[in-house]
Structures are given as C-alpha cells and as structure tokens.
Design an enzyme around this catalytic site. Structure first.
Site, short mmCIF file in Angstrom:
data_model
loop_
_atom_site.label_atom_id
_atom_site.label_comp_id
_atom_site.label_asym_id
_atom_site.label_seq_id
_atom_site.Cartn_x
_atom_site.Cartn_y
_atom_site.Cartn_z
N THR A 72 28.24 36.24 38.19
CA THR A 72 27.15 37.18 38.49
C THR A 72 25.81 36.44 38.48
O THR A 72 24.97 36.65 39.36
CB THR A 72 27.14 38.31 37.45
N ASN A 132 32.40 38.18 27.42
CA ASN A 132 31.11 38.05 28.10
C ASN A 132 30.23 39.23 27.70
O ASN A 132 30.65 40.38 27.77
CB ASN A 132 31.36 38.05 29.62
N SER A 135 29.58 41.49 31.07
CA SER A 135 30.73 41.34 31.96
C SER A 135 30.71 42.40 33.06
O SER A 135 30.49 43.59 32.79
CB SER A 135 32.01 41.47 31.13
N SER A 136 30.92 41.96 34.30
CA SER A 136 30.97 42.91 35.41
C SER A 136 32.29 43.64 35.34
O SER A 136 33.35 43.01 35.39
CB SER A 136 30.87 42.18 36.75
N SER A 157 36.23 35.47 33.59
CA SER A 157 35.18 36.31 33.03
C SER A 157 34.25 35.46 32.14
O SER A 157 34.72 34.73 31.26
CB SER A 157 35.82 37.42 32.20
N GLY A 158 32.97 35.54 32.39
CA GLY A 158 31.99 34.80 31.59
C GLY A 158 31.71 33.42 32.14
O GLY A 158 30.96 32.65 31.53
N GLY A 196 36.53 38.24 37.22
CA GLY A 196 37.34 37.02 37.10
C GLY A 196 38.75 37.34 36.62
O GLY A 196 39.06 38.45 36.21
N GLU A 223 41.78 37.82 34.42
CA GLU A 223 41.75 38.31 33.05
C GLU A 223 43.11 38.20 32.37
O GLU A 223 44.11 38.65 32.94
CB GLU A 223 41.28 39.77 33.03
N1 ATP Z 1 23.20 29.37 35.42
C1 ATP Z 1 23.14 29.89 34.22
N2 ATP Z 1 22.12 29.60 33.40
C2 ATP Z 1 22.04 30.13 32.16
N3 ATP Z 1 22.97 30.96 31.64
C3 ATP Z 1 24.02 31.28 32.41
C4 ATP Z 1 24.15 30.80 33.74
N4 ATP Z 1 25.30 31.31 34.26
C5 ATP Z 1 25.82 32.10 33.31
N5 ATP Z 1 25.07 32.09 32.20
C6 ATP Z 1 25.31 32.83 30.94
O1 ATP Z 1 26.65 33.24 30.93
C7 ATP Z 1 26.76 34.64 30.77
C8 ATP Z 1 27.93 35.18 31.60
O2 ATP Z 1 27.69 35.00 32.96
P1 ATP Z 1 28.13 36.03 34.06
O3 ATP Z 1 27.85 37.42 33.60
O4 ATP Z 1 27.53 35.61 35.32
O5 ATP Z 1 29.67 35.82 34.07
P2 ATP Z 1 30.70 36.40 35.09
O6 ATP Z 1 31.46 35.26 35.65
O7 ATP Z 1 30.04 37.29 36.05
O8 ATP Z 1 31.64 37.24 34.17
P3 ATP Z 1 32.44 38.56 34.47
O9 ATP Z 1 33.58 38.22 35.33
O10 ATP Z 1 32.84 39.04 33.13
O11 ATP Z 1 31.47 39.44 35.11
C9 ATP Z 1 25.46 35.18 31.25
O12 ATP Z 1 25.14 36.39 30.62
C10 ATP Z 1 24.49 34.08 30.85
O13 ATP Z 1 24.11 34.24 29.50
MG MG Z 2 29.96 39.21 36.39
#
Ligand code: ATP
Ligand code: MG
Length: 1155
Positions: free
Chosen positions: A157, A202, A205-206, A152-153, A433, A435
């Site tokens: 996404t 995050n 977070s999705s 997560s984070g 992700g 957890e």
């Molecule tokens: N390529 C990137 N460039 C800039 N910031 C990023 C990038 N990838 C991720 N981030 C930052 O990291 C944060 C978390 O990313 P994201 O929401 O994609 O995580 P995730 O893996 O989908 O988490 P979860 O499993 O909780 O959904 C985003 O809100 C953003 O601020």
């Molecule tokens: Mg996500």
C-alpha cells in the site's frame, strides 16, 4: 517428501552459478568502497549519481550479481537494506524491502532527480519504475499497470501511494488537473480508514483488494480514475483475532468525533463499550493517532465531494453497526418445545433503530424471527438465541460490506473523467498479500487464490517479455525452466473440477449439505489425484497431527496453507435473510434503500444470487484480462522481519519470500542468455572513453562504435552478441571489467582534463595580462599625446586670438572713420542743397507775389471802373427784382419745411414743425387744415359703419372720464370696447334670468372677481350690465346672485393707478333689494375702463344723468348700514415694478390695496 520439496514439486534445479568466490570478494571490496557514498540520510544533495552502477552498495541490479546463488542474493538484499538501500532491480522489476522507518528518499528533490531519466541512469528507486511507466504511457501511448505484490506488511500500500505521489508530482498542473490529482490522492485516506485494520502482521493492513486505474489525457495530465475493490474481509466487523482491531474508522470515530456528534450518534467514547470492538482486546495502535486521522478522513471525503448529508449518513451507519453488536438475546422455549428468543438490551436496539430510521418492533422481529417461504406456504419460525446472534452479526457485516462498496462507487462517481475521449491508463494494483494464519478460512483461501493468479501473470509476462525481447533483437534464446503455478490455479478455478466449482456445486445441491460433506467431496475429487491438494484422507497423512480432520491443505506457490472448512458453505453463499434485507429497505434512511435493493418487496425474485466464490473468480478473471492488455511493471515487496523493526533482517523470513516470489528464477531467466543489455547509443556514451577510436567523438554507427569498444577491452566474440538495437553481454564479469577500466580511464581523463584546464587557465591568464598591459600602455600614450596636443592647441588659439583681435580692432577703427566721413559728407551736402533750394524758392515766391499783386491791382481797378459806370442804373431796376426773389425763396423754404416735417395722418398726432415767426399764422392755419383732414376721414369711416360708430362714441366718454386721471387709461385707448364678451345672449341660462328679471338688453358681460369685504380675497363672478341694472352671476351655473339697480348706484370710484379695481357705491336709501344690505361692492375686472365707460353711457341713456366717477387713491366705502365706513387705500408697491394682480388686505376698517 520434505516440506520444501512439497512446496515446489515442479521446479527444476537452479542454473549453476558461473563465477567463483573471487568475484564475490571483488564485489564485497567494491561494495565497501562505495558504501559510504550511498547512505541516503543526507537528502537530495547526495543524489548526484550518473549511473546505476556508480556509488552502488552491493549490486543494484541483481541480474549482474556474481555469483548468483540464493545466499548471495539474500546477502545482497541484506547489505543494501542495512545501508538504507531498500530498492534493488532485477532488470525492470523493482524489489522493495520494507524499511519500517522513514527514509528521506521521497522528497521533491528525489522526484525531480528521477523525472524523465532512464531507469538505469540512477540508483534503483520506486520513482524510477514509476517514471518509466509514466513516460511509456505518455510518450508511447501504452497503457500501463503497476503490479505490487508481497505478503501482508511488505509495503504494497505504501508503494502504491508512492507511485501515485510521483505521478501526481510529475504530471501537468492547472486548476482542473490539480483538483483531479487531489481527489485521486484523497481517495487513499478514505479507503484506508474504511478498508484497513490493524492485524498481527501489519498495523495498517489492507483488508480488501484494490485496483485503481488512473486516466490521463493525451498530454499525460490526470483526468480521472476508476477504483475496483475486491472482497472486503467483512467478518472483521463482528470479530477480531486477539491483538487485532476492527476497521480503523470505528476507532477514529470514537476518538476524533466531538462530544456533540457522539451524542447525536448515541455513541460513547470508550472503545470497550462495544462488543464489535472488544473482541481483539486492542483499542489503539501506537503508530496511529485515531483522533487526528478522523479529521483527515472527513476532510478527504469532503475533498472527494461527499456532501455533509452523505458523511452524516455514513457515520449513522457506523454508529448503528456498533450499537447493533451490543444487542443481546435471551433464549426460551415455546410451549411446543421450539427454541425462541427475545431482545434483552432495549437501549442498544433503540439506538440502532434511531440511526437506521426503523421501528423497534420491526427490528426486533427481523432479528428474532425468520420467515420461510415454501412453494406452498409462508411460515414464520422463531430463532434460537444463537441463530439470532448469527442474524445480528450477518446484518452488521452486510451493512458494513455494502457501505464500503457504496463508498467506492461514490468515490468513483467523483473521480470519474469528465470527457468521453479515449484516455491513456495507468493501473495500480494493491491487493492483499499472501496470508498464512494459524487458522485459515474461506477468506484466506480466496486471498491466496488471487495471489496465485498474480504470480501466474507475473511468470507469464516476465518470461513472455523476455522472450519477446530476444526475438525482437534477433538473439538466440535459451529456454529456462521455471515453476509454473498454473497447476495450482487450475486446482482452484477449474470450471468443473476446481475447488470453487465444487464449493458452488455443494451450495446448490439439495439435501443435507454441510461443510463436512464439502470436504468429503474435495477428498473424493482431489486427494491423491492432485499433487497440490492434501488432507487426512490421504493415506500418507492419516496420522499427520499438523492437520485436523475438518481441514485440507493446499500447496501454494508461496507455501503450504491449511484451511478449515468450517463456514466455507455459508460464506460462499453469502446470503442475507430476506427479513433482514426487507427490514433494511423499509428503514427511513435513503442510503439503506440503496444498500439493500433486494429488500424492495416489488423486486422480489426467487433466483439465487451468485455465490461469493463465483463472483470473486469472475472479478479476478476480469482483472487478469485487464492486466494482460497493459504493459506490466512490477514492484515485489519483501518484509524483512515480523517485528516491524527498521533494523532487523530475518534471513529465514526473507529467504521464504524470495523463494515464493520466485526472485531467483526471475534473475536466472533475466540473465539466462545475457546478464547485461543496453542500447548501443547509451552503451557507447558510457564506455566511449575505453577506445582511442571512439573517444572523444564517434561519428559512425553506434553499433560499430560499441564493437570497437568491446574489442579494445579485449572481449572475446563469444562474450557478447549484437542485437538489433542493443548489445547483449553474456557475463557480468565483462561488464565489471569494463566498469573498472572506465573508472581508471575516467581518472586519466580527469587528470588530462585537469592538466589541460590548468594550462588553458594559465595561458588565458597570461593572454589577459598581456592584452591588459598593451591596452594600458596604449591608453597612457594616447592620454599623454592628447594632453600635449591640447596644451599646444590652447596656446596657438590664444596667440591666434590676440592677433585676430588686433586686426579686427584696426579694421573697426578704419570702418568707423569711413562711416563718420560719409556721414559728414552727407550732412554738408544736405545743408548745401537746402540752402540752394531755399534760395530758389525765395526767388520764385518773390516773382509770384509780384505777379499776383499786379492782378489784384488790375481787378480792383476794373471793379472800381465798372461800379463807376453802372451805379446810376442799379437803384431803379435790380432792387425790386432782388426783393421779390428773396420773398419767394423764403415762402418756398417755409412750405418745404412743413412738407418735410408734417405729422402723421393720425388725428391723435398733435406734433407740428417749428417755423419762422414770419410764417406763424400761416403755420397755424395749415396745422388746423392738416388736422381736420384725418378727422374727416375717420368720420367718413364711422359714418359708413353706425355700429362701430356707436362703440367708438364711447371712447370720447372714456377719454373725458379718465384721460390724465388714471394711468391705466393710456393702455386702453387703442383697444376697441367689447360688449358681450361671454356671448350670454346665446346662452340658454341667460333666458332664465331674462324670464326672472324681464331684462333683455345686455350692454356688457365679462368674468370678474368680487373682492370679499372681510378678508380682501377675490371670488370669481360673471358681471352683466343690462339697460337697467348690474347683475352678479355665479360663474359656473350663471345663477343670479345679486342685481343692483342702476338707480341705486350713487357713484363709481377707481384709483389713479394701473389696477383693475372699482368700487360701486350703493345708495342705502334708494335701494330696496338685497344689494343694499351688502353695501358697496368692490369689483375686480381686467376691463375696468371699459366697464366704467359703459356704465356711464348706460346711466346717461337710461337715467338721463351723468354717472359720478371718482378717481382717488383713498375711497370711503360703506359695507353695512350699521358698520363704520371702510377706507380703501391704494398704494404703489415700491419693491416690485410689476405686480400681476393687486394684493388686498383688510385691517380693521381699512382695506389696503397694493398695486
Ligand atoms: N517505503 C516505506 N517507508 C517507510 N515505511 C514503510 C514503507 N513501506 C512500508 N512501510 C511500513 O510498513 C507498514 C506496512 O506497509 P503496508 O501497509 O504498505 O503493507 P501492505 O503490503 O500493504 O500490507 P497488507 O497486505 O496487509 O495491506 C506501513 O504501515 C509502514 O509503517
Ligand atoms: Mg496494504
């Protein structure tokens, strides 16, 4: 057993590194040199790389990492991360480290740079893997899936959005394609608003799993999509951990909706007014602007095709959920001792009912009473306060969960491909992700199970494809040992002994069933039997304080997770009380009927719905099946720190992720046999300068060319192997050595090129100058000679001109003299000849005159001689004869003149030719004879026809009366008179009048007008002249209006003009009937001559006297006895030549008639 050992029991020792520290230093030195070039803040201008290995910070493809140890791998990621290089390859797999800051590496320039390029041509980038996947799908017709994993984070996404952004940018354009792209892209903000929330890990977070299939047509243009969603964390709707938030949409609604909308939804802007939003104690996220995001979400819904009604229904559901959370209950005891409760917050329940379209009573009942159906009976059981709270929360969660599924369905409906033809597909998997929380429950168990499955598919497919490549290339393959997490998957999903199966079994089992009995069952079946299952039931862990008695622990591939069994059974059953679902179905809002179909009383079933665990296992199995049919592409996301900072790289955290993601194994597997591989063509193109044979052009087979290069580089045969299409290089050092040589060689080549170019440049410059000098000289000489020539030519022309002028003038003079001489000769000749002819003519005339004079003299003489001889004879004989002849000739001439100019045979024609006075008398006689003859003919004609004769006899009468007095007469001469124009004799209405008046004989009838004496206007009438009277009849009914006895008519007056009027003068003293009182009559008839003539003849015939007819233009009429006489004046209209009908105007005692 240490924690690390427990985590990975099946793993073998890693493959020993093959290189020493020397190479590490080399890499570092090289990295230092290139570090400057790889900073990516400068945008696309710094982007002009030609190869992955150029301008590289650290090692872009970790397959080439030397030495390969966990430390070097971490160091490599760290070095790259710190210089902004967040992407690193392991062969085709992209490792992405979350930068936690905005990098300028996703601009359109970057997209353009990576479009249609080989993956290894450019530095690692998510666009490279997106492009490779898109190209493979479009050009090789292989369905693709991009599996994005990480905790997560870690940036899953964001990565999935970047993939979609890239595909949207590089695929085709057009109205329809752009619409589809826009809808696909806009599905992200909607799903994020409803499915994402701030967690402690995050901010976005999705809280659901998402797999999106983007469908393309044969050209590679997107035509539609299909989104599958997995397990929304609905418990978040009713409660959140400290520091966390509910789903974004609630905060967006409160912050972004207008006051009116909030009032309509019975909401207030203050977040902490709502229990469901206050649990976590966090109302805003620094990085998010909820109010603006609300507009974005609504706009996105509109773009996708949500109608305004859909959107307001969704907002109503959200408002209902928020108010539902504010409903409170007060418990009390019934007389029989049973606990019961009632709703204490009346306002909130009223709002909820208003939003859902339900009655307050029904809502209150369904929240506080539960109906229990037994086989025999139907009982209503009051709920205690805590049970009612549970029911309230269950309802809130159910509404939100189903609303979310409905939203996904609605989006799918909009983005569905319109055509039914087979489509190419690119799937993007962004699932929650792995957890590990302080307290992990059923949701974490399910999420981690899903991640286990993904890890398994990753291992399988990575190895499989690796093996396949070696087999395909006919290269010897050396087996690599790796940790296979299939054993953990089996522990969870085995159909009979798996944890999910045991959970289902426990849920369905009759009797006393609790979460504790479930844990007991798990302990019985798994503790000590399965190495990945641990609980306090295990002897070794009986005194383990890290785990409670109601917990069990699973040793996941990504770490140990301790799950509390509390709520496992309830969450797995996922049952909503019938009362609640029925109450929801009974609500007025149509959306609720769709969300709660089981509440329909007509569809009641006693069958239990499938459990949550079962459903999830099936959908994960379906997902895995789906992914296995596609060509996989991996993006492994890593989270560099827990503080969401763009500067920190926490080695321990990353190390943990590197371990559980199996990145080391991935690299090892990838380079188990050979660290570097490349197609012959590409390898030859890159390194052909390393051998004199292959440089500059190698025309033979590329494979031979590559061998040539390798032998030129001094590579031993054991260092590489030739596959069917690729060269496999065993050791990264070989590749780096080749790269170094290439660099040196390129330097030499650059010098050579520069030298050759400068030589060529100077030579070309010289050549240009030389040819310019020659051209200038040639042009100058040409110009000089041309000028001289022109001057000489001009002079020659002047001389020539003067000479020719002189010759011409001499010639002209000669010709003029010749012309004058010829003219003089002509004149002289003419005069001479004229003189000669005149002389001859004079002579001829003289001779002719002499001749004629002789003849005249002779004639006169002979005449004189004859006259002398006959003079005595002429007086006696010829004189009388000539006189008779002359007289006869004159008579003949007179008769011929009469004959030729005789008048026509008409008796009216009085023309006669003019003759000599000698024949005047004869002419008069002849004229009378000539006139009498046509008169006789006429008489004979009428003698034979007595009726016509009588009629014609009226003509002389008319002539006597009117000829020369009334202009109209001349027009009537040739028109025969009629008598009964209206055929009254045969009309039955006439017989009535006959009976009335006893007058049978009709002399004349016609339609006429009686002039109104007062205003001069005409009144239509029928006029009848009988032997005794004049009758005036009504033109329609033929009723008798007036009868004027002929004896009473004194006289008739008419004008001298061409008009149709006549005045009947009535004698006032003779008249005895009504006609007198009316006085004189002014009548208008088109046959006025005829009428007067007829009247005259009938008066003559009946009264034996002549009718007095006055022709005058001023007539005195007496209209009434006691009135003054009226003067009727006739005037000719000077303005108009032709007046169809006279105009009558009465003024005082004057009736003016203009004709
Ligand atoms: N390529 C990137 N460039 C800039 N910031 C990023 C990038 N990838 C991720 N981030 C930052 O990291 C944060 C978390 O990313 P994201 O929401 O994609 O995580 P995730 O893996 O989908 O988490 P979860 O499993 O909780 O959904 C985003 O809100 C953003 O601020
Ligand atoms: Mg996500």
């Amino acid at each position: 057993m240490s924690k690390e050992q427990r985590t990975r029991p099946a793993r073998k020792a890693p493959v020993a590194p093959t290189a020493g520290n020397r190479e590490t230093t080399q890499v570092q030195v090289r990295n230092k040199e290139k570090k400057k070039t790889s900073e990516n803040g400068g945008g696309a201008k710094n982007l002009r790389y030609s190869h992955l290995l150029e301008g590289m910070v650290g090692c872009g493809d970790m397959v080439l990492l030397e030495p390969l140890t966990e430390e070097s791998l971490l160091q490599n990621l760290k070095t790259r991360y710190e210089s902004g290089e967040i992407y690193t390859y392991i062969g085709p797999v992209v490792v992405s480290v979350n930068p936690y800051r905005q990098l300028k590496i996703y601009t359109p320039d970057y997209i353009e740079e990576y479009t249609s390029r080989n993956m290894y041509e450019l530095p690692p980038h998510i666009f490279a893997v997106s492009d490779s996947s898109y190209q493979s799908m479009r050009d090789r017709n292989l369905d693709q899936c991009i599996i994005i994993s990480g905790e997560s984070g870690a940036g899953k996404t964001e990565a999935s959005k970047l993939v979609m952004q890239y595909v949207a940018a590089v695929s085709g354009k057009g109205d329809e394609v752009d619409r589809v792209k826009e809808q696909l892209l806009q599905s992200n903000p909607v799903l994020e608003a409803f499915g994402n929330a701030k967690t402690n890990r995050n901010d976005n977070s999705s809280r659901f799993g998402k797999y999106m299939d983007i469908q393309f047509d044969f050209r590679g243009d997107p035509v539609g999509g299909l989104i599958s969603n997995y397990l929304l964390e609905k418990s978040r709707v009713v409660g959140q951990n400290q520091g966390e938030r509910n789903f974004h949409i609630f905060y967006q609604l409160l912050a972004g909706a207008t006051d009116d909308v909030l009032q309509m939804l019975h909401l207030e802007r203050e977040v902490f007014q709502y229990r469901y939003l206050s649990e976590g104690g966090c109302s805003y996220v620094l990085t998010m602007e909820d109010d603006k995001q609300f507009q974005v979400t609504i706009k996105a819904m509109e773009v996708i095709g949500f109608s305004p009604e859909d959107i307001s229904s969704v907002l109503e559901m959200l408002a209902a959920i928020l108010n539902l959370g504010n409903i409170t209950f007060a418990g009390y005891s019934l007389p029989n001792g049973t606990d019961a409760c009632k709703v204490t917050e009346g306002r909130a329940i009223g709002y909820v009912c208003d939003m859902l379209g339900s009655s307050v009573e029904l809502m209150e009942e369904c929240l506080t009473i539960r109906s229990v159906h037994t086989t025999r009976d139907y009982v209503q059981k009051p709920l205690s306060e805590s049970e009612a709270v549970f029911a309230r929360d269950a309802l809130g969660k159910a509404i939100y969960d189903r609303l979310f599924t409905w939203l996904v369905g609605r989006i799918n409906y909009s983005i569905k491909a319109k055509s039914l033809t087979k489509k190419k597909v690119m799937g993007v998997l962004d699932i929650y992700g792995f957890e590990i929380f302080e307290g992990n429950s059923f949701e974490q168990f399910i999420i981690n199970y899903c991640n286990e499955k993904l890890q398994q598919i990753f291992i399988e497919l990575t190895l499989k494809s690796e093996q396949e490549e070696y087999i395909r290339e006919n290269v010897q393959w050396k087996h690599i040992d790796y940790f296979n997490n299939a054993i953990i998957c089996e522990l969870i999903e085995h159909p009979t002994t798996g944890i999910l199966a045991l959970l289902d079994e426990e849920c369905l089992r009759p009797g006393e069933v609790t979460d504790d009995t479930f844990l007991e069952k798990l302990d019985q079946r798994c503790a000590g039997i399965h190495p990945h299952y641990e609980s306090r039931a295990l002897k070794a862990l009986r005194s383990d304080q890290t785990m409670d008695r109601d917990q069990f622990r699973l040793v996941h591939y990504a770490g140990n997770v301790t799950y509390g069994v509390g709520g496992f059974l309830e969450k797995n059953r996922d049952l909503l009380f019938k009362d609640l679902s029925q109450a929801m179905f009974a609500c007025e809002r149509p959306l609720l009927k769709t969300l709660f179909p089981e509440g329909n009383p007509k569809l009641q079933t006693l069958k239990r719905p499938p459990t949550m665990g079962y459903q999830f296992r099936s959908s994960v199995a379906q997902l895995m099946k789906n992914l296995l049919t596609k060509n996989p592409n991996y993006i492994r996301c890593i989270k560099p720190n827990d503080v969401k900072s763009g500067r920190n790289f926490h080695d321990d955290l990353v190390q943990h992720q590197v371990r559980y993601l199996g990145l080391m194994e991935n690299v090892r597997v990838r380079r188990a046999g050979f660290a570097y591989r490349q197609e012959y063509g590409q390898c030859l193109a890159r390194y052909k300068m390393l051998s004199g044979e292959t440089w500059p052009v190698w025309k033979e087979n590329p494979r031979e060319g590559v061998k040539e290069i390798l032998s030129a580089c001094g590579c031993h045969e054991l260092d590489f192997t030739c596959g069917r299409t690729k060269i496999f290089i065993r050791n990264p050092r070989t590749v780096f050595a080749m790269e170094d040589k290439r660099r040196t060689r390129l330097h030499d080549l650059a010098t050579l090129i520069s030298k050759t170019w400068r030589g060529f440049y100077q030579w070309s410059k010289f050549q240009t100058m030389r040819s310019s000098q020659i051209t200038i000289a040639a042009w100058y000489r040409r110009y000089y000679v041309q000028k001289w020539y022109m001057r000489t030519k001009g002079a020659a022309l002047v001389v020539q001109k003067y000479y020719r002028g002189m010759v011409a003038r001499m010639e002209l003079r000669r010709l003029k003299w010749l012309k004058r001489a010829a003219w003089a000769v002509g004149v002289i000749k003419k005069y001479f000849l004229g003189w000669q002819v005149r002389k001859e003519v004079q002579e001829m005339r003289r001779r002719q005159r002499e001749k004629e004079a002789v003849l005249v003299i002779q004639k006169y003489y002979r005449g004189w001689k004859v006259r002398e001889e006959v003079r005595g004879l002429f007086k006696q004989v010829a004189g009388p004869k000539v006189a008779v002849f002359m007289w006869k000739y004159m008579c003949y001439n007179f008769l011929l003149t009469i004959l030729r100019n005789a008048p026509s045979t008409s008796p009216l024609d009085d023309h006669w030719p003019q003759v000599s006075v000698l024949f005047e008398k004869s002419s008069e006689l002849l004229r009378e004879v000539h006139h009498r003859w046509p008169c006789k003919v006429m008489r004979d004609y009428y003698q034979a026809r007595p009726k016509d004769r009588k009629r014609m006899m009226e003509k002389p009468r008319a002539s006597n009366i009117f000829k020369g007095k009334k202009s109209l007469y001349d027009q009537t001469v040739a028109v025969p008179f009629e008598s009964d124009r209206l055929s009254l004799r045969s009309d039955h209405r006439w017989s009535k009048i006959v009976a009335e008046t006893n007058e049978q004989r009709i002399i004349w009838t016609d339609r006429a007008h009686k002039i109104n004496r007062r205003d001069g206007k005409g009144v239509p009438i029928v006029l009848v002249v009988t032997g005794m009277s004049i009758m005036i009849l009504d033109p329609k009914s033929l009723a008798l209006k007036y009868r004027i006895d002929l004896r009473n008519i004194d006289q008739v007056s008419v004008s001298s003009f061409i008009d149709n009027l006549l005045v009947l003068h009535i004698n006032p003293f003779k008249a005895t009937d009504r006609s007198y009182t009316k006085g004189d009559f002014v009548l208008k008839t088109t046959h006025v001559i005829e009428l007067v003539t007829k009247l005259s003849s009938v008066v003559k015939e009946t009264l034996k006297k002549e009718l007095e007819v006055t022709i005058s233009n001023t007539i005195i009429a007496h209209f009434k006895v006691d009135e003054d006489p009226c003067t009727i004046t006739f005037q000719r209209d000077q303005t108009s030549t032709h007046r169809p009908s006279p105009v009558c105007r009465r003024r005082a005692n004057t009736l003016q008639i203009i004709v």
